[in-house]
Design an enzyme around this catalytic site. Structure first.
Site, PDB file in Angstrom:
ATOM      1  N   SER A 292      18.320   8.029  15.831  1.00  0.00           N
ATOM      2  CA  SER A 292      17.225   8.581  16.641  1.00  0.00           C
ATOM      3  C   SER A 292      15.853   8.424  15.990  1.00  0.00           C
ATOM      4  O   SER A 292      15.077   9.393  15.932  1.00  0.00           O
ATOM      5  CB  SER A 292      17.488  10.062  16.966  1.00  0.00           C
ATOM      6  OG  SER A 292      18.664  10.197  17.711  1.00  0.00           O
TER       7      SER A 292
ATOM      8  N   LEU B 140      12.708  21.624  -5.842  1.00  0.00           N
ATOM      9  CA  LEU B 140      13.234  20.907  -4.673  1.00  0.00           C
ATOM     10  C   LEU B 140      12.045  20.494  -3.826  1.00  0.00           C
ATOM     11  O   LEU B 140      11.131  21.294  -3.616  1.00  0.00           O
ATOM     12  CB  LEU B 140      14.147  21.860  -3.870  1.00  0.00           C
ATOM     13  CG  LEU B 140      14.632  21.393  -2.493  1.00  0.00           C
ATOM     14  CD1 LEU B 140      15.680  20.278  -2.648  1.00  0.00           C
ATOM     15  CD2 LEU B 140      15.262  22.551  -1.707  1.00  0.00           C
TER      16      LEU B 140
ATOM     17  N   ARG C  57      23.901   8.615  15.936  1.00  0.00           N
ATOM     18  CA  ARG C  57      22.740   7.704  15.910  1.00  0.00           C
ATOM     19  C   ARG C  57      21.638   8.260  15.026  1.00  0.00           C
ATOM     20  O   ARG C  57      21.597   9.445  14.731  1.00  0.00           O
ATOM     21  CB  ARG C  57      22.244   7.434  17.323  1.00  0.00           C
ATOM     22  CG  ARG C  57      21.950   8.665  18.125  1.00  0.00           C
ATOM     23  CD  ARG C  57      21.377   8.336  19.508  1.00  0.00           C
ATOM     24  NE  ARG C  57      21.271   9.568  20.266  1.00  0.00           N
ATOM     25  CZ  ARG C  57      22.174  10.003  21.126  1.00  0.00           C
ATOM     26  NH1 ARG C  57      23.238   9.280  21.396  1.00  0.00           N
ATOM     27  NH2 ARG C  57      22.020  11.153  21.736  1.00  0.00           N
TER      28      ARG C  57
ATOM     29  N   GLU D 117       9.314  11.402  19.926  1.00  0.00           N
ATOM     30  CA  GLU D 117       9.854  11.396  21.302  1.00  0.00           C
ATOM     31  C   GLU D 117      10.011  12.812  21.867  1.00  0.00           C
ATOM     32  O   GLU D 117      10.182  12.995  23.072  1.00  0.00           O
ATOM     33  CB  GLU D 117      11.221  10.695  21.342  1.00  0.00           C
ATOM     34  CG  GLU D 117      11.159   9.187  21.129  1.00  0.00           C
ATOM     35  CD  GLU D 117      10.854   8.790  19.687  1.00  0.00           C
ATOM     36  OE1 GLU D 117      11.340   9.468  18.758  1.00  0.00           O
ATOM     37  OE2 GLU D 117      10.091   7.825  19.478  1.00  0.00           O
TER      38      GLU D 117
ATOM     39  N   GLY E 120      20.103  23.423  21.239  1.00  0.00           N
ATOM     40  CA  GLY E 120      20.177  23.693  22.677  1.00  0.00           C
ATOM     41  C   GLY E 120      21.594  24.068  23.099  1.00  0.00           C
ATOM     42  O   GLY E 120      21.807  25.037  23.820  1.00  0.00           O
TER      43      GLY E 120
ATOM     44  N   ASP F 236      20.566  18.693  14.845  1.00  0.00           N
ATOM     45  CA  ASP F 236      20.782  18.609  16.287  1.00  0.00           C
ATOM     46  C   ASP F 236      21.728  19.719  16.751  1.00  0.00           C
ATOM     47  O   ASP F 236      22.581  20.176  15.991  1.00  0.00           O
ATOM     48  CB  ASP F 236      21.366  17.226  16.613  1.00  0.00           C
ATOM     49  CG  ASP F 236      21.241  16.882  18.088  1.00  0.00           C
ATOM     50  OD1 ASP F 236      20.555  17.621  18.822  1.00  0.00           O
ATOM     51  OD2 ASP F 236      21.836  15.881  18.503  1.00  0.00           O
TER      52      ASP F 236
ATOM     53  N   TRP G 158      23.951  25.210  21.209  1.00  0.00           N
ATOM     54  CA  TRP G 158      24.289  26.486  20.565  1.00  0.00           C
ATOM     55  C   TRP G 158      23.801  27.638  21.441  1.00  0.00           C
ATOM     56  O   TRP G 158      24.523  28.614  21.670  1.00  0.00           O
ATOM     57  CB  TRP G 158      23.642  26.538  19.181  1.00  0.00           C
ATOM     58  CG  TRP G 158      23.968  27.750  18.365  1.00  0.00           C
ATOM     59  CD1 TRP G 158      24.981  27.884  17.445  1.00  0.00           C
ATOM     60  CD2 TRP G 158      23.272  29.005  18.375  1.00  0.00           C
ATOM     61  NE1 TRP G 158      24.956  29.139  16.897  1.00  0.00           N
ATOM     62  CE2 TRP G 158      23.909  29.847  17.446  1.00  0.00           C
ATOM     63  CE3 TRP G 158      22.168  29.502  19.076  1.00  0.00           C
ATOM     64  CZ2 TRP G 158      23.497  31.156  17.194  1.00  0.00           C
ATOM     65  CZ3 TRP G 158      21.746  30.806  18.838  1.00  0.00           C
ATOM     66  CH2 TRP G 158      22.405  31.623  17.906  1.00  0.00           C
TER      67      TRP G 158
ATOM     68  N   HIS H  50      16.400  27.175  19.017  1.00  0.00           N
ATOM     69  CA  HIS H  50      15.523  26.634  17.963  1.00  0.00           C
ATOM     70  C   HIS H  50      15.190  27.710  16.929  1.00  0.00           C
ATOM     71  O   HIS H  50      15.058  27.420  15.752  1.00  0.00           O
ATOM     72  CB  HIS H  50      14.242  26.074  18.576  1.00  0.00           C
ATOM     73  CG  HIS H  50      14.489  24.865  19.440  1.00  0.00           C
ATOM     74  ND1 HIS H  50      15.295  23.829  19.037  1.00  0.00           N
ATOM     75  CD2 HIS H  50      14.056  24.536  20.682  1.00  0.00           C
ATOM     76  CE1 HIS H  50      15.344  22.902  19.994  1.00  0.00           C
ATOM     77  NE2 HIS H  50      14.608  23.317  21.014  1.00  0.00           N
TER      78      HIS H  50
END
Ligand code: FPP
Length: 247
Positions: free
Chosen positions: A199, A138, A197, A74, A30, A27, A32, A44
């Site tokens: 989310s 990985l 949270r 969402e 935006g 998160d 940043w 992004h």
């Protein structure tokens, strides 16, 4: 050169207690960008570029599975140009990085409802999964059009479609039909940019995950910050609903 301080730091981590599976809620792209007078899409892009060093560090620290929350069910409600920018970023970043990821032994797995993604992206994702299927260094789960509730709904649908008897539905059966089937649950979930949270991220799988939040915005979250998160994880006592064992 830049691995030197990392290796020094590694001395403080207990190699026997590195979380096998780490989830990251990336998160703050935006914010940043806004702080620099840039577009959200530029944020992004910076966030996507940041993935390279975090992936490399995670592998060096001994993490086995990394689940990255790239696009939630969402996120479609965001302005169309931003949604488009994220989709294009996912496709171009994959095209640019796949050789290197494969060479490093990274296995790519997509979790989320891919039917809703555009056909070119779906093809690129399927090709990346196919090409890296046997890699073991990985595993990187990319959560794209992912929602924890959708994951559970899809598992329940698959179970019903399989004709299972109600008395045979248990936690293990549901786990076998989730997108993370075959993988251990996340031990640690990191969220950048300060929010506290989940989310809708890995809701079922996160039942006993340790949660670590940092105010650092995702494009600035580097190997040292991952290291701090692992240190904090190792300082926690995980009881899984039980009691501490007497000393
Ligand atoms: C949250 O920042 C971030 C996202 C919604 C997208 C995360 C995606 C990436 C880092 C890149 C795409 C991934 C791949 C695998 C190529 P925000 O926009 O909510 O930030 P804000 O809260 O500061 O506005």
């Amino acid at each position: 050169m830049d691995t030197e301080p990392r290796n020094k730091q590694l001395g403080d981590l207990d190699p026997a207690r590195i979380p096998a599976h780490v989830g990251i809620i990336m998160d703050g792209n935006g914010r940043w960008a806004q702080a620099r007078g840039l577009s959200r899409s530029a944020g992004h892009r910076a966030g996507t570029e940041n993935l390279r060093r975090v992936l490399q560090a995670a592998g060096e620290y001994g993490v086995r599975i990394l689940t990255l929350y790239a696009f939630s069910t969402e996120n479609w409600t965001r302005p169309r140009p931003e949604v488009l920018a994220l989709m294009v970023l996912a496709r171009t970043a994959l095209a640019r990085e796949i050789d290197e990821l494969d060479r490093r032994g990274v296995q790519i797995r997509i979790i989320g409802r891919r039917e809703a993604l555009d056909a070119t992206l779906r093809q690129a994702l399927a090709a990346a999964e196919e090409r890296t299927r046997a890699n073991r260094a990985l595993t990187v789960n990319i959560a794209l059009n992912y929602g924890g509730r959708a994951d559970i709904v899809d598992a329940v649908r698959a179970l019903i479609a399989s004709g299972v008897r109600p008395e045979d539905v248990d936690e293990e059966a549901i786990g076998r039909h989730l997108s993370t089937e075959g993988q251990p649950d996340p031990d640690l979930i990191i969220r950048t940019a300060g929010e506290m949270r989940l989310s809708n991220f890995l809701l079922w799988q996160a039942a006993y995950a340790e949660f670590y939040a940092t105010p650092i915005l995702w494009p600035d979250f580097g190997p040292e910050d991952l290291y701090q998160a692992l240190l904090a994880y190792q300082a926690r006592r995980r009881r899984f609903g039980g009691l501490d064992k007497p000393a």
